[in-house]
Write an enzyme that holds these catalytic residues in place. Structure first.
Site, mmCIF file in Angstrom:
data_model
loop_
_atom_site.group_PDB
_atom_site.id
_atom_site.type_symbol
_atom_site.label_atom_id
_atom_site.label_comp_id
_atom_site.label_asym_id
_atom_site.label_seq_id
_atom_site.Cartn_x
_atom_site.Cartn_y
_atom_site.Cartn_z
ATOM 1 N N CYS A 81 43.408 41.412 43.670
ATOM 2 C CA CYS A 81 43.161 40.626 42.460
ATOM 3 C C CYS A 81 41.957 41.183 41.732
ATOM 4 O O CYS A 81 40.957 41.561 42.331
ATOM 5 C CB CYS A 81 43.010 39.153 42.820
ATOM 6 N N GLU A 82 42.093 41.255 40.418
ATOM 7 C CA GLU A 82 41.030 41.895 39.647
ATOM 8 C C GLU A 82 39.832 40.979 39.426
ATOM 9 O O GLU A 82 38.809 41.407 38.910
ATOM 10 C CB GLU A 82 41.570 42.424 38.319
ATOM 11 N N HIS A 84 38.441 39.043 42.064
ATOM 12 C CA HIS A 84 37.621 38.987 43.278
ATOM 13 C C HIS A 84 37.759 40.230 44.156
ATOM 14 O O HIS A 84 37.073 40.355 45.151
ATOM 15 C CB HIS A 84 38.000 37.754 44.110
ATOM 16 N N HIS A 150 47.455 34.758 47.307
ATOM 17 C CA HIS A 150 46.201 35.361 46.846
ATOM 18 C C HIS A 150 45.095 34.986 47.813
ATOM 19 O O HIS A 150 44.814 33.809 47.986
ATOM 20 C CB HIS A 150 45.844 34.840 45.449
#
Ligand code: ZN
Length: 199
Positions: A81-82, A84, A150
């Site tokens: 994920c961009e 975290h 996620h």
């Protein structure tokens, strides 16, 4: 990419993050960690070096009169994920209605990896896969559904283990023709897109 840091600079950045976490990058167990993390990043983010058009271009073939839906489901992927930089792990389901041209199904899996191995937002990745197929293969329609967990949701912040985010993109016949969409969703084991945002 412009201004790509050297390996040494990347390793130094990992040392800084280890210190930020509260540990000592010079203790024995951590001494090789910056080099390992830097190498792991080359693998996690290999997609930046790959061009989806190249993967799809080489594999076109003429298939006389075949106009049935082609579906590849449960394509497992790992992304990050961009927001975290922690893993997104899930599977993609891709369907398309060919218009004269098809590609080998292994190429669909590679296409997923090209976009998965980058910093991502699941909605964006779903659209990128669908758009790359639409633009290069020019089928009568493309459908992409992604379900993924996620780790930024399961290990920090709201702590909701086991929650999968589902995103979808339906183009052409999959958007316009209910029967086609239903057939695809039945194949991938879903009954409706009622709760799916069309990203
Ligand atoms: Zn996140």
């Amino acid at each position: 990419m412009a201004g790509k840091p050297t390996r040494q600079q990347a390793e130094e950045a990992v040392r800084t993050l280890i210190r930020w976490a509260g540990d000592d990058p010079d203790r024995e167990g951590l001494r090789d960690t910056p080099a390992r993390v830097t190498r792991a990043y080359e693998e996690f983010f290999a997609g930046y070096e790959q061009d989806p058009k190249e993967i799809l271009k080489r594999t076109f073939s003429e298939v006389e009169g075949y106009d049935e839906m082609i579906v590849m489901s449960d394509i497992r992927f790992e992304s990050h994920c961009e927001h975290h930089m922690v893993p997104i792990i899930g599977k993609a389901h891709i369907g398309y209605l060919p218009d004269k041209r098809v590609i080998g199904i292994s190429k669909l899996a590679r296409l997923v990896d090209v976009f998965a191995k980058r910093l991502q937002v699941q909605e964006k990745m779903t659209a990128q896969i669908a758009d790359a197929l639409q633009q290069t293969l020019k089928p009568k329609g493309v459908a992409v559904v992604i379900e993924a967990a996620h780790q930024c949701m399961t290990t920090r912040g709201v702590h909701k283990p086991g929650v999968a985010l589902v995103t979808s993109r339906m183009n052409g016949a999959f958007r316009d023709d209910e029967k086609t969409r239903r057939e695809f969703l039945a194949i991938i084991g879903r009954t409706s897109t009622a709760h799916l945002p069309n990203t």
